[in-house]
Design an enzyme around this catalytic site. Structure first.
Site, PDB file in Angstrom:
ATOM      1  N   LYS A 184       9.200   7.770   5.095  1.00  0.00           N
ATOM      2  CA  LYS A 184       8.308   7.121   4.125  1.00  0.00           C
ATOM      3  C   LYS A 184       8.717   5.664   3.940  1.00  0.00           C
ATOM      4  O   LYS A 184       9.909   5.313   4.036  1.00  0.00           O
ATOM      5  CB  LYS A 184       8.365   7.852   2.783  1.00  0.00           C
ATOM      6  CG  LYS A 184       7.582   9.151   2.749  1.00  0.00           C
ATOM      7  CD  LYS A 184       7.743   9.870   1.435  1.00  0.00           C
ATOM      8  CE  LYS A 184       7.144   9.112   0.278  1.00  0.00           C
ATOM      9  NZ  LYS A 184       7.185   9.874  -0.989  1.00  0.00           N
ATOM     10  N   ASP A 237      -2.797  12.074  14.253  1.00  0.00           N
ATOM     11  CA  ASP A 237      -1.412  11.999  14.712  1.00  0.00           C
ATOM     12  C   ASP A 237      -1.356  11.598  16.190  1.00  0.00           C
ATOM     13  O   ASP A 237      -0.538  10.763  16.589  1.00  0.00           O
ATOM     14  CB  ASP A 237      -0.717  13.352  14.529  1.00  0.00           C
ATOM     15  CG  ASP A 237      -0.145  13.535  13.135  1.00  0.00           C
ATOM     16  OD1 ASP A 237       0.353  12.558  12.568  1.00  0.00           O
ATOM     17  OD2 ASP A 237      -0.195  14.654  12.613  1.00  0.00           O
TER      18      ASP A 237
END
Length: 416
Positions: A119, A190
């Site tokens: 993140k 993805d």
């Protein structure tokens, strides 16, 4: 011949497999892979297929969630994990510890590329962000894959393919009015993000040849998904009209859809007026060529429902194989709708080597999808099966000059 032999001589001491790998288009490039799940591992597998040395680093015990995403499994390794992790060496390292971070920095010092999908803000917290690393390693190419990128109000949110498909508009144009919004059958954002990351990394490698400098690459799933809207996005930006869910219809071309035939359904993809003329002859409806409702694609789009009814009546008279043979003979784009079993028993798929077998470390043979990259000289190769957790940790550390005894101490301290 003697000259060629002289060039090849240095490779024979390594054996044939190693010689092939040294000739990979990215041979000599080293990648530190701190990614997990799909987008990042897919990117680094492609780099590995092209000859790069990829070091997959996980937390002690393993933290790539996909290892447990099953069934099916091959002796404890999920099929999901296997699909994106060949041609990599694996080690474990505790990046929350100072010693772990020091070891990682030594590995980075000997590497060309670092790619991670933590993140936003995580690597900064650990002192492993690009700005912190570039002073000691100005040639480093640093790629960060995230859900929403390093800028913007959503930058701190985690990214999941399903959620990104919903937010990006992809689901709003997938499915039909009856089905409601639908996701694509695989985690397509993805996959696209992994491909974009690959493009960015290889572009940076090329640019580095001129400047001698690396750079940071910021790739997000959200951006990649939005870029994939292509003509749907362009239609909206030009017209201001929000695209609808059209199921298997095309928003700009017709007939370009599925049609029922005698034994099921098939795809017809007529892309221009010339093809439509031939298509009309093939289905024994020459009158359609002269009908003012259907002469141009714009005409056909204005009378789509009438045209579909006429075509349906004709196609229901024969089965898929008959129509496929007839249309292909005339160069009209068409296809059967194959399930996955039919795909992997397709003679063409076999001829293109899109199914490969590898010997896994656990003793099993595993079947995998082959690379779509067909290069005439620097071919892709399949050297390393998807690794077990930390399989190559000791080997990699010993290359750094860390002894077996020191490796054992690091294990006892839970650093590796």
């Amino acid at each position: 011949m003697k000259q060629i032999q002289g060039i090849l001589d240095p490779f024979y001491e390594y054996g044939i497999k190693e010689a092939v790998r040294l000739h990979g288009p990215l041979s000599g490039v080293r990648v530190v892979d701190l990614t997990r799940v799909l987008a990042g591992p897919y990117c680094t597998m492609i780099l590995g297929d092209m000859g790069a040395e990829v070091i997959k680093i996980e937390a002690p015990g393993g933290n790539d969630d996909t290892r447990g995403w099953g069934p099916p499994y091959v002796k404890g390794e999920s099929a999901y994990y296997l699909c994106t992790n060949r041609n990599k060496k694996a080690m474990t390292l505790n990046l929350k510890s100072e010693k772990g971070k020091d070891i990682l920095k030594k590995i980075i010092k000997q590497s060309d590329i670092l790619i991670h999908n933590f993140k936003t803000g995580t690597m900064e917290k650990w002192g492993l962000d690009y700005e912190s690393l570039k002073y000691d390693h100005p040639e480093l190419i640093y790629c960060h894959i995230s859900g929403f990128g390093e800028t913007g109000p959503l930058r701190h949110l985690a990214g999941y393919d399903f959620a990104i498909q919903a937010m990006s508009g992809l689901m709003s144009i997938t499915g039909s009015e009856e089905s409601g919004p639908m996701k694509v059958g695989v985690a397509i954002t993805d996959v696209l993000t992994g491909l974009y990351a690959n493009i960015g990394i290889q572009s940076a490698l090329l640019e580095r040849e001129k400047s001698g400098l690396g750079q940071a690459i910021d790739i997000s799933l959200y951006d990649a998904a939005i870029s994939s809207l292509v003509n749907a996005a362009s239609n909206y930006l030009v017209s201001g009209k929000v695209p609808e869910r059209l199921g298997n219809y095309h928003p700009n071309i017709t007939p370009y859809q599925t049609f029922k035939v005698k034994d099921g359904e098939m795809v017809v993809a007529v892309g221009n007026d010339r093809q439509f003329q031939m298509f009309a002859d093939c289905i024994n409806a020459p009158e359609l060529k002269e009908d003012p409702r259907f002469i141009t694609n714009s005409d056909r789009m204005s009378h789509r429902e009438e045209l579909e009814a006429l075509i349906h009546e004709k196609l229901m008279q024969d089965d898929t194989d008959k129509w496929i043979h007839l249309f292909r003979e005339k160069g009209i784009p068409c296809a059967p709708i194959q399930n996955i079993d039919e795909v992997f028993n397709d003679r063409h798929v076999m001829a293109r080597e899109m199914v490969i077998e590898m010997d896994h470390t656990n003793g099993e043979k595993i079947s995998m999808v082959g690379s779509p990259l067909k290069m005439s000289r620097t071919k892709v190769s399949y050297e390393l099966p998807p690794p077990m957790v930390g399989e190559h940790t000791d080997e990699i550390l010993q290359q750094l000059g860390i002894s077996e005894e020191e490796c054992q101490v690091l294990k006892d301290q839970k650093i590796i």
